[in-house]
Design a protein around this motif. Structure first.
Motif, PDB file in Angstrom:
ATOM      1  N   GLN A 187       0.829  -1.158  -0.003  1.00 18.80           N
ATOM      2  CA  GLN A 187       0.068   0.100   0.145  1.00 18.80           C
ATOM      3  C   GLN A 187       0.959   1.380  -0.073  1.00 18.80           C
ATOM      4  O   GLN A 187       0.365   2.227  -0.468  1.00 18.80           O
ATOM      5  CB  GLN A 187      -0.864   0.021   1.344  1.00 18.80           C
ATOM      6  N   ARG A 237       0.770   4.472  -2.779  1.00 20.93           N
ATOM      7  CA  ARG A 237       0.398   5.550  -2.281  1.00 20.93           C
ATOM      8  C   ARG A 237       1.653   6.511  -2.883  1.00 20.93           C
ATOM      9  O   ARG A 237       1.571   7.771  -3.566  1.00 20.93           O
ATOM     10  CB  ARG A 237       0.581   5.715  -0.907  1.00 20.93           C
ATOM     11  N   GLN A 270     -10.727  -3.810   0.086  1.00 19.04           N
ATOM     12  CA  GLN A 270      -9.614  -3.687   1.154  1.00 19.04           C
ATOM     13  C   GLN A 270      -9.020  -2.450   1.586  1.00 19.04           C
ATOM     14  O   GLN A 270      -8.348  -2.312   2.344  1.00 19.04           O
ATOM     15  CB  GLN A 270      -8.517  -4.497   0.424  1.00 19.04           C
ATOM     16  N   MET A 298      -5.805   7.507   1.788  1.00 28.29           N
ATOM     17  CA  MET A 298      -6.121   6.083   1.594  1.00 28.29           C
ATOM     18  C   MET A 298      -6.345   5.763   2.889  1.00 28.29           C
ATOM     19  O   MET A 298      -5.543   5.937   3.884  1.00 28.29           O
ATOM     20  CB  MET A 298      -4.910   5.466   0.854  1.00 28.29           C
ATOM     21  N   ASN A 299      -7.118   4.906   3.284  1.00 30.68           N
ATOM     22  CA  ASN A 299      -7.215   4.084   4.383  1.00 30.68           C
ATOM     23  C   ASN A 299      -7.042   2.743   4.291  1.00 30.68           C
ATOM     24  O   ASN A 299      -7.534   1.889   3.552  1.00 30.68           O
ATOM     25  CB  ASN A 299      -8.780   3.989   5.182  1.00 30.68           C
ATOM     26  N   ASP A 300      -5.722   2.345   4.491  1.00 31.15           N
ATOM     27  CA  ASP A 300      -5.097   1.036   4.000  1.00 31.15           C
ATOM     28  C   ASP A 300      -4.324   0.164   5.315  1.00 31.15           C
ATOM     29  O   ASP A 300      -3.630  -0.589   4.895  1.00 31.15           O
ATOM     30  CB  ASP A 300      -3.991   1.069   2.845  1.00 31.15           C
ATOM     31  N   LYS A 301      -4.522   0.644   6.200  1.00 30.50           N
ATOM     32  CA  LYS A 301      -3.833   0.163   7.576  1.00 30.50           C
ATOM     33  C   LYS A 301      -4.801  -0.851   8.067  1.00 30.50           C
ATOM     34  O   LYS A 301      -4.419  -1.826   8.979  1.00 30.50           O
ATOM     35  CB  LYS A 301      -3.372   1.155   8.353  1.00 30.50           C
TER      36      LYS A 301
END
Lengths: 360, 259
Positions: A346, A350, B104, B122-125
């Motif tokens: 991710q 980014r 996801q 982004m919310n990716d955690k």
């Protein structure tokens, strides 16, 4: 680069084989010259990344950053056994806490030496820091039995100043040097553990090598430390080019030569004159001005704030800092990492999206 | 059907492929749940298309999404952020703030007046704030995912879900069910919990109206309603919200071919 850069481990082995002393130094600001005039070689500990953190976890809160967690874990697993001293600048609450944990609870064999840093750049801050260095001189004299003269101190300071001027020259000419992001940071980060004279030789050789400039989307990297260094490879692969940095381990330590003939004051002048740094309490306005000028001078189109998770001094300023930079037309992105983890997919997405945004 | 360019979006839940004509209009699309063997799946997509149009020669393919690097058939890959912005802008004809809730991750993208990405978050955690949050909760309450929104909207009251973590929320749901709380108010509370996380991201980048929505979760009517309630903004949807990443990729492929 014609000569390979020795590793931290190789440098430590070389120092120990010569029967000399090593100080493990935690981030960020201290005087290398003061240690060197006692024949103590500073080797900095920025984590290190990817260690078993469970050893340190027993003594620290979960919200302490991975640099401090790792430093304690690394010490407990014997990673700092080669060090004769451990110097801990009071950079942040977490490092102050680490000092207390070491002195009061863990009590390692090595002497723990705290260094108190002022939170401003005023005349009284120079006076305070010079006094701190005098106290440190007394402590090191007690520990080593040596009493270097003012002449010895000034010689050590000038050796470091020469090295730092070469470091600054590397920064100034980095866009013409043709080094990949990873190679450039391997070189400049060797200043964290190479003796100044060795680093100077390496820097001079690199500066004499002429190569083609590398194209790429110009960006600034800001934060504490670019770990895992795989991130630099990723930026290379995504056609990004770090043209300047505001990293605590690198660009925020481009110390200028001091002015005073008095050695302790001169050491303090050098550190106090360093670029703005949130761990030293510089106001956001100063950081904005510094970063905007950095972008203008380097041609950078945006800033990646590459932050270690839970780094309170860094993260506290970021919302306001980013808003101000946006008003100046400078795009930015925050990437938070734990230095123990491999670079997540991710994060790569980014960074890639940010570079695409700048390129469009 | 004359396909000029292709785009594929390999997401964490579904794979979407879009074919567009020379004018940039969607003329073909296909969607399937993602297979762990992405390369084979892409081959099967391409074979399916080949059966329909005989030849894929000289049709460029650009890949996007979580698995974009696995699509070796693609001439290039571009991030889903850039592709979603491109697709939505082209379909709606204007910029704004785009919320894309994927399986996801979730994304908030500020799209400029010329369709360019101006800022994003982004919310990716963690799974909270993503489609996975709803999927897990639906499974726990034995409500089919496609009916989840309708069931939530039928609630006459709403309970607050305090946990924003998917795992803890599941524990909270079990506790509520054990205390006799009906499913409908719990579902409505879950939707609000998810959307509040997404709206926090919107605020972190700064809302530039109008508010736009894309992604498979858009099929859930409660999502749109709760977003509008929480932001006090009307939400606009493209015609094919789930295909916007693949559509954007196809538009880039078309541009690449033209250059």
């Amino acid at each position: 680069m014609s000569n390979p850069i020795p590793s931290r481990k190789e440098v430590i082995e070389d120092i120990k084989n010569r029967g000399e002393l090593v100080a493990a130094v935690l981030p960020i600001h201290y005087s290398r010259a003061l240690l060197r005039c006692f024949s103590i070689y500073p080797v900095e500990v920025w984590g290190p990344p990817k260690v078993d953190v469970s050893l340190g976890g027993a003594h620290l809160q979960p919200y302490v950053c991975s640099i401090v967690h790792n430093a304690l874990s690394f010490l407990k697993m014997g990673g700092l056994n080669a060090a004769d001293f451990i110097l801990i600048p009071h950079t942040c609450d977490s490092l102050q806490g680490l000092t207390s944990v070491l002195i009061d609870l863990i009590k390692p064999e090595q002497a723990i030496i705290p260094l108190y840093l002022p939170r401003g750049q005023r005349e009284e801050d120079i006076i305070f820091l010079a006094d701190e260095f005098r106290s440190l001189y007394t402590r090191l004299s007690e520990l080593t039995g040596k009493k270097p003269s003012s002449k010895d101190l000034l010689a050590a300071i000038k050796r470091e100043e020469t090295s730092d001027l070469l470091l600054a020259k590397l920064y100034k000419t980095r866009q013409q040097m043709g080094l990949s992001n990873l190679d450039f940071y391997r070189l400049v980060r060797s200043r964290e553990y190479l003796p100044a004279e060795h680093f100077s030789t390496l820097a001079e050789e690199t500066l004499q090598t002429s190569t083609q400039p590398r194209p790429g989307i110009p960006i600034i990297l800001s934060g504490i430390v670019p770990e895992p260094m795989e991130v630099l490879n990723k930026i290379d692969e995504m056609n990004g080019q770090v043209v300047a940095d505001d990293l605590a381990c690198c660009g925020r330590r481009l110390y200028k030569p001091g002015i005073s003939p008095e050695p302790f004051r001169r050491m303090a002048e050098r550190i106090i004159s360093a670029p703005p740094d949130p761990t030293r309490g510089n106001p956001i306005e100063e950081r904005v001005k510094y970063l905007v000028e950095m972008a203008q001078n380097s041609g950078a189109q945006g800033i990646i704030f590459y932050e270690v998770k839970f780094c309170e001094p860094e993260l506290f300023d970021l919302p306001n800092l980013r808003n101000s930079l946006k008003e100046h037309g400078l795009a930015s992105i925050i990437i938070e990492v734990d230095i123990n983890n491999p670079l997540p997919h991710q994060v790569a997405t980014r960074i890639s999206a940010f570079l695409e945004m700048l390129d469009s | 059907m004359k396909i000029a360019a292709l785009g594929i979006d390999v997401g964490s839940t579904t794979v979407k492929m879009v074919g567009i004509d020379a004018a940039g209009e969607i003329v073909w699309h296909h969607l399937e749940p993602v297979d762990p063997r992405v390369e084979k799946q892409v081959d099967s997509f391409l074979n399916k298309l080949k059966q329909e149009i005989n030849s894929l020669n000289n049709i460029p393919l650009i890949a996007t999404g979580y698995g974009r690097n696995l699509v070796h058939q693609a001439v290039k890959n571009i991030t889903e952020i850039t592709c979603h912005a491109k697709g939505v802008y082209h379909q709606l004809g204007h910029g704004g703030t785009l919320i894309d809730i994927g399986g996801q991750d979730s994304k908030v993208i500020v799209i400029g007046t010329k369709g360019q990405v101006v800022d994003f978050a982004m919310n990716d955690k963690c799974a909270a704030g993503t489609g996975r949050f709803l999927e897990n909760s639906a499974a726990r309450m034995q409500v089919p995912i496609e009916e989840m929104g309708t069931v939530a909207l039928s609630a006459t009251e709403e309970v607050a879900i305090s946990s924003t973590c998917t795992v803890f929320a599941e524990s909270e749901i079990i506790s509520m069910i054990a205390h006799g709380v009906e499913i409908e108010p719990i579902l409505m509370g879950l939707h609000r919990s998810l959307i509040r996380r997404v709206v926090a991201m919107v605020r972190s980048v700064g809302l530039v109206p109008p508010l736009l929505l894309s992604g498979g979760v858009v099929k859930n009517p409660a999502i749109r309603k709760v977003i509008e309630e929480e932001t006090k903004e009307q939400v606009f949807l493209p015609e094919h919200p789930q295909l916007m990443g693949a559509y954007g990729a196809a538009l880039f492929a078309l541009k690449l071919m033209a250059s």
